[in-house]
Design a protein around this motif. Structure first.
Motif, PDB file in Angstrom:
ATOM      1  N   ASP A   1       0.826  -1.222   0.000  1.00 56.77           N
ATOM      2  CA  ASP A   1       0.000   0.000   0.000  1.00 56.77           C
ATOM      3  C   ASP A   1       0.855   1.265   0.000  1.00 56.77           C
ATOM      4  OD1 ASP A   1      -2.313  -1.389  -0.097  1.00 56.77           O
ATOM      5  OD2 ASP A   1      -2.611  -1.436   2.084  1.00 56.77           O
ATOM      6  N   ALA A   2       2.005   1.192   0.643  1.00 57.24           N
ATOM      7  CA  ALA A   2       2.857   2.388   0.753  1.00 57.24           C
ATOM      8  C   ALA A   2       3.812   2.538  -0.434  1.00 57.24           C
ATOM      9  CB  ALA A   2       3.657   2.303   2.055  1.00 57.24           C
ATOM     10  N   SER A   3       3.697   1.646  -1.406  1.00 59.43           N
ATOM     11  CA  SER A   3       4.714   1.601  -2.469  1.00 59.43           C
ATOM     12  C   SER A   3       4.222   2.099  -3.818  1.00 59.43           C
ATOM     13  CB  SER A   3       5.214   0.165  -2.639  1.00 59.43           C
ATOM     14  OG  SER A   3       5.682  -0.344  -1.438  1.00 59.43           O
ATOM     15  N   ALA A   4       3.099   2.811  -3.846  1.00 61.68           N
ATOM     16  CA  ALA A   4       2.511   3.188  -5.141  1.00 61.68           C
ATOM     17  C   ALA A   4       3.508   3.874  -6.095  1.00 61.68           C
ATOM     18  CB  ALA A   4       1.281   4.054  -4.909  1.00 61.68           C
ATOM     19  N   PRO A   5       4.277   4.902  -5.650  1.00 61.19           N
ATOM     20  CA  PRO A   5       5.181   5.550  -6.605  1.00 61.19           C
ATOM     21  C   PRO A   5       6.259   4.604  -7.149  1.00 61.19           C
ATOM     22  CG  PRO A   5       4.970   6.840  -4.573  1.00 61.19           C
ATOM     23  CD  PRO A   5       4.322   5.528  -4.332  1.00 61.19           C
ATOM     24  N   LEU A   6       6.762   3.763  -6.270  1.00 61.36           N
ATOM     25  CA  LEU A   6       7.791   2.789  -6.672  1.00 61.36           C
ATOM     26  C   LEU A   6       7.234   1.812  -7.712  1.00 61.36           C
ATOM     27  CD1 LEU A   6      10.675   1.591  -5.350  1.00 61.36           C
ATOM     28  CD2 LEU A   6       9.111  -0.167  -4.607  1.00 61.36           C
ATOM     29  N   LEU A   7       6.020   1.323  -7.435  1.00 61.70           N
ATOM     30  CA  LEU A   7       5.407   0.349  -8.336  1.00 61.70           C
ATOM     31  C   LEU A   7       5.079   0.988  -9.686  1.00 61.70           C
ATOM     32  CD1 LEU A   7       3.046  -1.566  -5.853  1.00 61.70           C
ATOM     33  CD2 LEU A   7       5.377  -2.108  -6.545  1.00 61.70           C
ATOM     34  N   LYS A   8       4.695   2.273  -9.626  1.00 58.83           N
ATOM     35  CA  LYS A   8       4.374   2.978 -10.874  1.00 58.83           C
ATOM     36  C   LYS A   8       5.622   3.073 -11.754  1.00 58.83           C
ATOM     37  CE  LYS A   8       1.935   7.177 -12.247  1.00 58.83           C
ATOM     38  NZ  LYS A   8       2.859   8.218 -12.620  1.00 58.83           N
ATOM     39  N   GLU A   9       6.743   3.378 -11.109  1.00 60.03           N
ATOM     40  CA  GLU A   9       7.987   3.525 -11.858  1.00 60.03           C
ATOM     41  C   GLU A   9       8.410   2.186 -12.483  1.00 60.03           C
ATOM     42  OE1 GLU A   9      10.657   5.848  -9.523  1.00 60.03           O
ATOM     43  OE2 GLU A   9      12.275   5.655 -10.988  1.00 60.03           O
ATOM     44  N   ILE A  10       8.246   1.119 -11.728  1.00 57.40           N
ATOM     45  CA  ILE A  10       8.616  -0.205 -12.247  1.00 57.40           C
ATOM     46  C   ILE A  10       7.679  -0.584 -13.394  1.00 57.40           C
ATOM     47  CG2 ILE A  10       8.735  -2.672 -11.670  1.00 57.40           C
ATOM     48  CD1 ILE A  10       9.556  -1.803  -8.809  1.00 57.40           C
ATOM     49  N   ALA A  11       6.368  -0.332 -13.188  1.00 56.88           N
ATOM     50  CA  ALA A  11       5.387  -0.684 -14.223  1.00 56.88           C
ATOM     51  C   ALA A  11       5.691   0.077 -15.514  1.00 56.88           C
ATOM     52  CB  ALA A  11       3.971  -0.374 -13.720  1.00 56.88           C
ATOM     53  N   GLU A  12       5.973   1.369 -15.397  1.00 55.52           N
ATOM     54  CA  GLU A  12       6.258   2.173 -16.601  1.00 55.52           C
ATOM     55  C   GLU A  12       7.499   1.653 -17.314  1.00 55.52           C
ATOM     56  OE1 GLU A  12       6.468   6.233 -15.318  1.00 55.52           O
ATOM     57  OE2 GLU A  12       4.282   6.362 -15.079  1.00 55.52           O
ATOM     58  N   PHE A  13       8.509   1.323 -16.544  1.00 55.71           N
ATOM     59  CA  PHE A  13       9.766   0.871 -17.133  1.00 55.71           C
ATOM     60  C   PHE A  13       9.564  -0.412 -17.944  1.00 55.71           C
ATOM     61  CE2 PHE A  13      13.705  -1.518 -17.125  1.00 55.71           C
ATOM     62  CZ  PHE A  13      14.615  -0.572 -17.561  1.00 55.71           C
ATOM     63  N   PHE A  14       8.757  -1.337 -17.403  1.00 58.48           N
ATOM     64  CA  PHE A  14       8.581  -2.626 -18.082  1.00 58.48           C
ATOM     65  C   PHE A  14       7.348  -2.641 -19.000  1.00 58.48           C
ATOM     66  CE2 PHE A  14      11.323  -3.886 -14.537  1.00 58.48           C
ATOM     67  CZ  PHE A  14      12.262  -4.651 -15.219  1.00 58.48           C
ATOM     68  N   GLY A  15       6.709  -1.492 -19.169  1.00 58.79           N
ATOM     69  CA  GLY A  15       5.560  -1.424 -20.076  1.00 58.79           C
ATOM     70  C   GLY A  15       4.335  -2.154 -19.544  1.00 58.79           C
ATOM     71  N   VAL A  16       4.195  -2.212 -18.219  1.00 58.34           N
ATOM     72  CA  VAL A  16       2.983  -2.810 -17.632  1.00 58.34           C
ATOM     73  C   VAL A  16       1.926  -1.703 -17.600  1.00 58.34           C
ATOM     74  CG1 VAL A  16       1.992  -3.894 -15.561  1.00 58.34           C
ATOM     75  CG2 VAL A  16       4.376  -4.383 -16.213  1.00 58.34           C
ATOM     76  N   ALA A  17       0.803  -1.934 -18.282  1.00 57.61           N
ATOM     77  CA  ALA A  17      -0.190  -0.874 -18.484  1.00 57.61           C
ATOM     78  C   ALA A  17      -0.718  -0.305 -17.171  1.00 57.61           C
ATOM     79  CB  ALA A  17      -1.331  -1.408 -19.339  1.00 57.61           C
ATOM     80  N   ASP A  18      -0.985  -1.153 -16.201  1.00 55.22           N
ATOM     81  CA  ASP A  18      -1.587  -0.698 -14.948  1.00 55.22           C
ATOM     82  C   ASP A  18      -0.720  -1.185 -13.779  1.00 55.22           C
ATOM     83  OD1 ASP A  18      -3.116  -0.152 -12.748  1.00 55.22           O
ATOM     84  OD2 ASP A  18      -5.001  -0.878 -13.620  1.00 55.22           O
ATOM     85  N   SER A  19      -0.208  -0.245 -12.996  1.00 52.25           N
ATOM     86  CA  SER A  19       0.709  -0.639 -11.906  1.00 52.25           C
ATOM     87  C   SER A  19      -0.014  -1.490 -10.849  1.00 52.25           C
ATOM     88  CB  SER A  19       1.354   0.587 -11.264  1.00 52.25           C
ATOM     89  OG  SER A  19       0.376   1.396 -10.665  1.00 52.25           O
TER      90      SER A  19
END
Ligand code: SF4
Length: 254
Positions: free
Chosen positions: A122-140
């Protein structure tokens, strides 16, 4: 651990005691400036290495060395980015992502795991967003579960547990099917940097000391009455020692 002592240990492990060497009990192996010398010894004895690290010292290492034999798997524990944001700069995450790109570029066969503990999701939203964007995952939000990010590269959620046996006594009997209570001394054992042999990486302070690899052969330590009793209790689905009866990790095993 002194490198001469390390080779002394590895040479014994190579004589049928194990195949995989996890380069940590507690701490970050990438802090070692001469990590490649330790890896060279592992390779020389035809063993494979697993590395768990925080990513903080990745910039001090040669990526190529970490992405080929004897390394089989490298895991980045991302929890520190959320748990201790002051000590972990954004640039460390960037470095990890560059490492993943480099792995793809050099066609590495090493498994990469980006690990996060479940209670930090729950506390990791910005981190997960960055990882998702990097690997082209549409929704973090896809990173609320384990996910394959790329060839041999995974986002992995690990279960949180009480480190170093601080939980109240839960049971001395924890049988699930025919599974042992714990795999300590059945599939794994640990050696602290001071040579003390322990049944698992949870026991980072050597509370369950089985012997000293400086003065005893590993095989003799693992065959000692204490080690054999712990192991036979585990195989029967029971825990002999109070540390194991209180161990939080056992809950995660189930
Ligand atoms: S029960 Fe816990 S403390 Fe005991 S050997 Fe297993 S992991 Fe280690």
């Amino acid at each position: 651990m002194d490198i001469g002592f390390f080779e002394h240990i590895i040479s014994q492990i190579a004589q049928g005691l194990g195949k995989l060497v996890f380069l940590h009990i507690l701490g970050d192996p990438l802090v070692l400036k001469n990590l490649s010398s330790y890896l060279k010894i592992i390779k020389q004895y035809n063993l494979r290495a697993h590395i768990v690290n925080s990513g903080k010292f990745l910039h001090t290492q040669d990526f190529h060395t970490l992405l080929f034999a004897p390394v089989r798997e490298i895991a980045f524990s991302l929890s520190a980015f959320v748990d201790n944001p002051r000590g972990f700069r954004d640039s460390y995450l960037q470095e990890i992502l560059e490492f993943c790109s480099f792995s793809r570029k050099v066609k590495s066969e090493v498994f990469i795991h980006l690990r996060l503990q479940d209670y930090l999701l729950d506390a990791s939203a910005p981190l997960l967003k960055e990882i998702a964007e990097f690997f082209g995952v549409a929704d973090s939000r896809a990173l609320r579960e384990n996910l394959r990010l790329d060839y041999k590269t995974f986002f992995t959620i690990t279960k949180h547990y009480e480190w170093n046996a601080k939980s109240p006594v839960q049971s001395n009997q924890f049988r699930l099917g025919k599974k042992p209570y714990c795999y300590g001394l059945i599939k794994q054992f640990g050696i602290l940097s001071n040579g003390v042999v322990v049944p698992c990486c949870i026991d980072c302070f050597g509370e369950i000391a089985l012997g000293d690899a400086h003065i005893q052969e590993l095989r003799a330590i693992l065959d000692s009455p204490k080690a054999r009793s712990i192991k036979s209790y585990f195989k029967e689905g029971k825990a002999l020692l109070p540390q194991c009866q209180k161990c939080g990790y056992v809950k995660v095993l189930r």
